[in-house]
Design an enzyme around this catalytic site. Sequence first.
Site, mmCIF file in Angstrom:
data_model
loop_
_atom_site.group_PDB
_atom_site.id
_atom_site.type_symbol
_atom_site.label_atom_id
_atom_site.label_comp_id
_atom_site.label_asym_id
_atom_site.label_seq_id
_atom_site.Cartn_x
_atom_site.Cartn_y
_atom_site.Cartn_z
ATOM 1 N N TYR A 55 28.174 21.660 -31.053
ATOM 2 C CA TYR A 55 29.494 22.114 -31.530
ATOM 3 C C TYR A 55 29.523 22.115 -33.060
ATOM 4 C CZ TYR A 55 34.673 22.186 -31.696
ATOM 5 O OH TYR A 55 35.995 22.505 -31.918
ATOM 6 N N LYS A 88 29.968 25.347 -35.373
ATOM 7 C CA LYS A 88 31.144 25.469 -36.245
ATOM 8 C C LYS A 88 30.727 25.576 -37.713
ATOM 9 C CE LYS A 88 34.498 25.361 -33.131
ATOM 10 N NZ LYS A 88 35.191 26.620 -32.766
HETATM 11 P P1 NAD Z 1 41.355 25.305 -24.690
HETATM 12 O O1 NAD Z 1 40.350 24.772 -23.734
HETATM 13 O O2 NAD Z 1 42.781 24.938 -24.534
HETATM 14 O O3 NAD Z 1 41.262 26.884 -24.770
HETATM 15 C C1 NAD Z 1 40.042 27.540 -24.828
HETATM 16 C C2 NAD Z 1 40.169 28.872 -24.115
HETATM 17 O O4 NAD Z 1 38.906 29.547 -24.253
HETATM 18 C C3 NAD Z 1 40.443 28.737 -22.608
HETATM 19 O O5 NAD Z 1 41.521 29.589 -22.244
HETATM 20 C C4 NAD Z 1 39.139 29.159 -21.963
HETATM 21 O O6 NAD Z 1 39.319 29.798 -20.704
HETATM 22 C C5 NAD Z 1 38.599 30.122 -22.999
HETATM 23 N N1 NAD Z 1 37.148 30.298 -22.906
HETATM 24 C C6 NAD Z 1 36.209 29.357 -22.733
HETATM 25 N N2 NAD Z 1 35.002 29.920 -22.674
HETATM 26 C C7 NAD Z 1 35.191 31.253 -22.808
HETATM 27 C C8 NAD Z 1 34.329 32.361 -22.821
HETATM 28 N N3 NAD Z 1 33.006 32.227 -22.660
HETATM 29 N N4 NAD Z 1 34.862 33.590 -23.002
HETATM 30 C C9 NAD Z 1 36.196 33.741 -23.148
HETATM 31 N N5 NAD Z 1 37.067 32.736 -23.126
HETATM 32 C C10 NAD Z 1 36.564 31.497 -22.953
HETATM 33 O O7 NAD Z 1 40.791 24.846 -26.121
HETATM 34 P P2 NAD Z 1 41.450 24.861 -27.577
HETATM 35 O O8 NAD Z 1 41.512 23.455 -28.031
HETATM 36 O O9 NAD Z 1 42.667 25.714 -27.632
HETATM 37 O O10 NAD Z 1 40.251 25.533 -28.392
HETATM 38 C C11 NAD Z 1 40.329 26.824 -28.969
HETATM 39 C C12 NAD Z 1 39.388 26.878 -30.166
HETATM 40 O O11 NAD Z 1 39.808 25.921 -31.137
HETATM 41 C C13 NAD Z 1 37.925 26.540 -29.844
HETATM 42 O O12 NAD Z 1 37.069 27.388 -30.578
HETATM 43 C C14 NAD Z 1 37.800 25.117 -30.341
HETATM 44 O O13 NAD Z 1 36.485 24.791 -30.695
HETATM 45 C C15 NAD Z 1 38.702 25.168 -31.553
HETATM 46 N N6 NAD Z 1 39.144 23.857 -32.018
HETATM 47 C C16 NAD Z 1 39.884 23.049 -31.200
HETATM 48 C C17 NAD Z 1 40.280 21.819 -31.684
HETATM 49 C C18 NAD Z 1 41.085 20.886 -30.844
HETATM 50 O O14 NAD Z 1 41.215 19.718 -31.262
HETATM 51 N N7 NAD Z 1 41.630 21.280 -29.724
HETATM 52 C C19 NAD Z 1 39.923 21.411 -32.983
HETATM 53 C C20 NAD Z 1 39.174 22.275 -33.772
HETATM 54 C C21 NAD Z 1 38.788 23.499 -33.280
#
Ligand code: NAD
Length: 259
Positions: free
Chosen positions: A154, A158
Amino acid sequence: MRLENRTAIVTGAASGIGRAIAERFAAEGAKVAIADVAIGAAEEAAAAITAKGGTAIAVAMDVADEAAVNGGVAQVVEAWGRLDIAVSNAGIQIVHPVEEFSFAEWKRMLAIHLDGAFLLTRAAIPHMYSQKHGRIIYMGSVHSKTASLLKAPYITAKHGLLGLTRAVAREGAPKGVTANLVAPGFVLTQLVRKQIPEQAATLGISEDEVVRKVMLKDTADGEFTTVDDIADVTLFFAAYPNAALTGQSLIASHGWHME
Ligand code: NAD
């Protein structure tokens, strides 16, 4: 309405951060495509936007699948005639010590986070060039800037997105396209909720300790970032009128990482 007459595609928009971004864009007047592997949840998210008077469609897309990304972007352009904003947000998390990652897990992480970002960019940018307007936004992380335990692929992915942001920013600016990265701290979505028991088991501490002593320990105020905070920052990049802001990354993490 800051996104009137704009169209957008947001990957991973069926839940969490992506869904909040899609809802915010729609509230600001954009037509929004909810692209996700979870097509049922994507349809539900699109219907919720439509019910509030916005315009949204669901697009079935695995971002690591070249044909699916090309087909999904083509579907959006066919529906609305243009594509102004692409948010590469879909992501997953797998946590282990580095020596315990299988090669398949490593490749899956890089495929979703890095291949997915490249494929969306490559499919979207020709349409943006022909319009002389485009905004590409990558969902990075505090882990684009620093590292913590158990997240080698990850963190690698990133960090890689920062390079892609800068490369696309250089190429895109003369043709009206900007590229920026949003770097959230911990946001309490399903992606993070899943990690709490996993990290508790791996580190041998309680779930409460994972939250207080691992996830939020370096924040300035002990708070989670919210999906609405990240939607605000993403909207800021999406609506910014020119390339004064391109190749940038903006950290929203309650002071976890400062630079
Ligand atoms: P989440 O699990 O709530 O949402 C992720 C979404 O991506 C889901 O709807 C899932 O179905 C979809 N997904 C997964 N694999 C996929 C694929 N191969 N093709 C299409 N869709 C796919 O997660 P989130 O926390 O909302 O994360 C969204 C983004 O934010 C990610 O890139 C994550 O790395 C980033 N992020 C999250 C956090 C956090 O703390 N939640 C922090 C920093 C970055």
